[in-house]
Motif scaffolding. Structure first.
Motif, PDB file in Angstrom:
ATOM      1  N   TYR B  33     -11.972 -20.006  -9.585  1.00 32.72           N
ATOM      2  CA  TYR B  33     -11.132 -21.103 -10.083  1.00 32.72           C
ATOM      3  C   TYR B  33     -11.867 -22.437  -9.938  1.00 32.72           C
ATOM      4  O   TYR B  33     -12.632 -22.622  -8.990  1.00 32.72           O
ATOM      5  CB  TYR B  33      -9.836 -21.199  -9.260  1.00 32.72           C
ATOM      6  CG  TYR B  33      -9.010 -19.943  -9.230  1.00 32.72           C
ATOM      7  CD1 TYR B  33      -9.333 -18.907  -8.360  1.00 32.72           C
ATOM      8  CD2 TYR B  33      -7.898 -19.797 -10.053  1.00 32.72           C
ATOM      9  CE1 TYR B  33      -8.569 -17.745  -8.320  1.00 32.72           C
ATOM     10  CE2 TYR B  33      -7.125 -18.638 -10.021  1.00 32.72           C
ATOM     11  CZ  TYR B  33      -7.467 -17.621  -9.152  1.00 32.72           C
ATOM     12  OH  TYR B  33      -6.709 -16.474  -9.122  1.00 32.72           O
ATOM     13  N   TYR B  35     -10.614 -26.500  -9.672  1.00 36.48           N
ATOM     14  CA  TYR B  35      -9.519 -27.450  -9.549  1.00 36.48           C
ATOM     15  C   TYR B  35     -10.098 -28.858  -9.467  1.00 36.48           C
ATOM     16  O   TYR B  35     -11.208 -29.061  -9.006  1.00 36.48           O
ATOM     17  CB  TYR B  35      -8.722 -27.208  -8.265  1.00 36.48           C
ATOM     18  CG  TYR B  35      -7.977 -25.906  -8.192  1.00 36.48           C
ATOM     19  CD1 TYR B  35      -8.571 -24.774  -7.635  1.00 36.48           C
ATOM     20  CD2 TYR B  35      -6.666 -25.805  -8.654  1.00 36.48           C
ATOM     21  CE1 TYR B  35      -7.871 -23.575  -7.543  1.00 36.48           C
ATOM     22  CE2 TYR B  35      -5.960 -24.605  -8.562  1.00 36.48           C
ATOM     23  CZ  TYR B  35      -6.582 -23.503  -8.011  1.00 36.48           C
ATOM     24  OH  TYR B  35      -5.884 -22.321  -7.921  1.00 36.48           O
ATOM     25  N   GLN B  37      -8.870 -32.656  -7.750  1.00 38.67           N
ATOM     26  CA  GLN B  37      -7.904 -33.235  -6.828  1.00 38.67           C
ATOM     27  C   GLN B  37      -7.946 -34.744  -6.954  1.00 38.67           C
ATOM     28  O   GLN B  37      -8.987 -35.365  -6.713  1.00 38.67           O
ATOM     29  CB  GLN B  37      -8.190 -32.816  -5.379  1.00 38.67           C
ATOM     30  CG  GLN B  37      -7.160 -33.350  -4.396  1.00 38.67           C
ATOM     31  CD  GLN B  37      -7.426 -32.911  -2.971  1.00 38.67           C
ATOM     32  OE1 GLN B  37      -8.558 -32.669  -2.570  1.00 38.67           O
ATOM     33  NE2 GLN B  37      -6.355 -32.788  -2.188  1.00 38.67           N
ATOM     34  N   LEU B  43      -3.673 -30.462  -6.418  1.00 43.66           N
ATOM     35  CA  LEU B  43      -4.774 -29.817  -7.127  1.00 43.66           C
ATOM     36  C   LEU B  43      -4.283 -29.375  -8.500  1.00 43.66           C
ATOM     37  O   LEU B  43      -3.226 -28.754  -8.619  1.00 43.66           O
ATOM     38  CB  LEU B  43      -5.287 -28.598  -6.358  1.00 43.66           C
ATOM     39  CG  LEU B  43      -6.248 -28.863  -5.223  1.00 43.66           C
ATOM     40  CD1 LEU B  43      -5.517 -29.356  -4.000  1.00 43.66           C
ATOM     41  CD2 LEU B  43      -7.038 -27.600  -4.874  1.00 43.66           C
ATOM     42  N   PHE B  90     -12.974 -28.956  -6.761  1.00 40.53           N
ATOM     43  CA  PHE B  90     -13.073 -27.816  -5.855  1.00 40.53           C
ATOM     44  C   PHE B  90     -13.182 -26.526  -6.642  1.00 40.53           C
ATOM     45  O   PHE B  90     -12.435 -26.288  -7.580  1.00 40.53           O
ATOM     46  CB  PHE B  90     -11.844 -27.737  -4.941  1.00 40.53           C
ATOM     47  CG  PHE B  90     -11.807 -28.795  -3.882  1.00 40.53           C
ATOM     48  CD1 PHE B  90     -11.018 -29.913  -4.039  1.00 40.53           C
ATOM     49  CD2 PHE B  90     -12.560 -28.656  -2.726  1.00 40.53           C
ATOM     50  CE1 PHE B  90     -10.982 -30.893  -3.064  1.00 40.53           C
ATOM     51  CE2 PHE B  90     -12.529 -29.631  -1.740  1.00 40.53           C
ATOM     52  CZ  PHE B  90     -11.749 -30.757  -1.914  1.00 40.53           C
ATOM     53  N   ARG B  94     -11.081 -15.761  -5.110  1.00 42.22           N
ATOM     54  CA  ARG B  94      -9.880 -15.102  -4.600  1.00 42.22           C
ATOM     55  C   ARG B  94     -10.130 -13.633  -4.387  1.00 42.22           C
ATOM     56  O   ARG B  94     -10.748 -12.980  -5.238  1.00 42.22           O
ATOM     57  CB  ARG B  94      -8.762 -15.285  -5.620  1.00 42.22           C
ATOM     58  CG  ARG B  94      -7.352 -15.048  -5.110  1.00 42.22           C
ATOM     59  CD  ARG B  94      -6.449 -14.619  -6.241  1.00 42.22           C
ATOM     60  NE  ARG B  94      -6.495 -13.174  -6.409  1.00 42.22           N
ATOM     61  CZ  ARG B  94      -5.911 -12.520  -7.401  1.00 42.22           C
ATOM     62  NH1 ARG B  94      -5.291 -13.180  -8.343  1.00 42.22           N
ATOM     63  NH2 ARG B  94      -5.975 -11.207  -7.466  1.00 42.22           N
ATOM     64  N   GLU B  99      -5.836 -14.181  -1.468  1.00 39.02           N
ATOM     65  CA  GLU B  99      -6.273 -15.255  -0.587  1.00 39.02           C
ATOM     66  C   GLU B  99      -7.421 -16.012  -1.231  1.00 39.02           C
ATOM     67  O   GLU B  99      -8.447 -15.419  -1.573  1.00 39.02           O
ATOM     68  CB  GLU B  99      -6.714 -14.675   0.758  1.00 39.02           C
ATOM     69  CG  GLU B  99      -5.584 -13.976   1.488  1.00 39.02           C
ATOM     70  CD  GLU B  99      -6.064 -13.101   2.633  1.00 39.02           C
ATOM     71  OE1 GLU B  99      -5.238 -12.722   3.469  1.00 39.02           O
ATOM     72  OE2 GLU B  99      -7.269 -12.779   2.681  1.00 39.02           O
ATOM     73  N   GLN B 100      -7.259 -17.317  -1.397  1.00 43.36           N
ATOM     74  CA  GLN B 100      -8.310 -18.121  -2.006  1.00 43.36           C
ATOM     75  C   GLN B 100      -9.214 -18.717  -0.934  1.00 43.36           C
ATOM     76  O   GLN B 100      -8.748 -19.134   0.129  1.00 43.36           O
ATOM     77  CB  GLN B 100      -7.698 -19.266  -2.822  1.00 43.36           C
ATOM     78  CG  GLN B 100      -7.175 -18.841  -4.174  1.00 43.36           C
ATOM     79  CD  GLN B 100      -6.754 -20.030  -5.013  1.00 43.36           C
ATOM     80  OE1 GLN B 100      -5.948 -20.840  -4.588  1.00 43.36           O
ATOM     81  NE2 GLN B 100      -7.287 -20.130  -6.216  1.00 43.36           N
ATOM     82  N   PHE B 102     -12.080 -21.735  -0.566  1.00 45.14           N
ATOM     83  CA  PHE B 102     -12.503 -22.948  -1.257  1.00 45.14           C
ATOM     84  C   PHE B 102     -13.890 -23.397  -0.813  1.00 45.14           C
ATOM     85  O   PHE B 102     -14.272 -23.238   0.354  1.00 45.14           O
ATOM     86  CB  PHE B 102     -11.511 -24.079  -0.987  1.00 45.14           C
ATOM     87  CG  PHE B 102     -10.252 -23.956  -1.780  1.00 45.14           C
ATOM     88  CD1 PHE B 102      -9.240 -23.109  -1.375  1.00 45.14           C
ATOM     89  CD2 PHE B 102     -10.084 -24.690  -2.951  1.00 45.14           C
ATOM     90  CE1 PHE B 102      -8.073 -22.983  -2.123  1.00 45.14           C
ATOM     91  CE2 PHE B 102      -8.929 -24.573  -3.696  1.00 45.14           C
ATOM     92  CZ  PHE B 102      -7.921 -23.721  -3.284  1.00 45.14           C
ATOM     93  N   GLY B 103     -14.607 -24.000  -1.749  1.00 40.94           N
ATOM     94  CA  GLY B 103     -15.848 -24.670  -1.420  1.00 40.94           C
ATOM     95  C   GLY B 103     -15.565 -26.034  -0.825  1.00 40.94           C
ATOM     96  O   GLY B 103     -14.405 -26.470  -0.758  1.00 40.94           O
ATOM     97  N   PRO B 104     -16.619 -26.751  -0.416  1.00 46.33           N
ATOM     98  CA  PRO B 104     -16.442 -28.050   0.239  1.00 46.33           C
ATOM     99  C   PRO B 104     -16.151 -29.194  -0.724  1.00 46.33           C
ATOM    100  O   PRO B 104     -15.804 -30.293  -0.287  1.00 46.33           O
ATOM    101  CB  PRO B 104     -17.784 -28.275   0.938  1.00 46.33           C
ATOM    102  CG  PRO B 104     -18.751 -27.511   0.098  1.00 46.33           C
ATOM    103  CD  PRO B 104     -18.016 -26.313  -0.402  1.00 46.33           C
TER     104      PRO B 104
END
Lengths: 112, 111
Positions: B33, B35, B37, B43, B90, B94, B99-100, B102-104
């Protein structure tokens, strides 16, 4: 279409007091529900999730949430907060499909 | 196990320039994914992918493109940068339990 509403943009609470962060969702089908936490300048981390089964879900760091289908809610609770819980909290919903949609977030401020 | 990595961490673009935000995951997840923000807006889903060769639009796809040639990589392309694309981006993957990870994030400014 699914959507998520987080009713409070900011919640101040004293240290060691209980807290509830509210989340309501809308969806025409069964849903999966999530709470994520974002600490400053970081990505999001999963706190807990509801897929099926018991409506009371326990997550990391002492948080729990209750799925209420009749009220279409999934509120997050912690009985006693600590300064380290200062963060932004996001509720998210997925109809059991591919998209995961997030709410606008609630900033939790812990007061000394 | 690095999880989800994103590059660059920061970038300043001039209006009309193009760039690619890189995202790589090493968990063999099929779902990925993108996103964005923005302050107070949560998001917003830009694009997502359910596996190599398959992508689909999210809530706010205009001005962006994606590709998914491998399981590991899911780059996001901005062709003609606009000030409205100033945001933090971001990438996430998943697992089968929904459960996702996320990167930094990449902080992009368009001026």
């Amino acid at each position: 279409a699914q959507s998520v509403t987080q009713l409070d943009s900011q919640v101040p609470v004293f240290e060691e007091a209980p807290v509830e962060l509210r989340c309501n969702y809308s969806s025409s089908v069964s849903v999966y529900l999530f709470w994520y936490v974002q600490y400053p300048n970081q990505g999001l981390q999963l706190l807990l999730k509801y897929l099926s089964g018991s409506t009371l879900v326990k997550g990391i760091n002492g948080f729990e949430a209750e799925f209420n289908k009749s009220q279409t809610s999934f509120h997050l609770r912690k009985p006693s907060v600590h300064i380290s819980d200062t963060a932004e909290y996001f509720c998210a919903v997925s109809d059991p499909g591919d998209k995961i949609i997030f709410g606008k977030g609630t900033r939790l401020h812990i007061l000394p | 196990n690095a999880g989800v990595t994103q590059t660059p961490k920061f970038r300043i673009l001039k209006i009309g320039q193009s760039m690619t935000l890189q995202c790589t995951q090493d968990m063999n997840h099929n779902y990925m994914y993108w996103y964005r923000q923005d302050p107070g807006m949560g998001l917003k889903l830009i694009y997502y992918s359910v596996g190599a060769g398959i992508t689909d639009k999210g809530e706010v796809p205009n001005g962006y493109n994606v590709s998914r040639s491998t399981t590991e990589d899911f780059p996001l392309r901005l062709e003609l940068a606009a000030p409205s694309q100033t945001s933090v981006y971001f990438c996430a993957s998943r697992n089968r339990e929904y459960e996702q990870y996320f990167g930094p994030g990449t902080r992009l400014t368009v001026t």
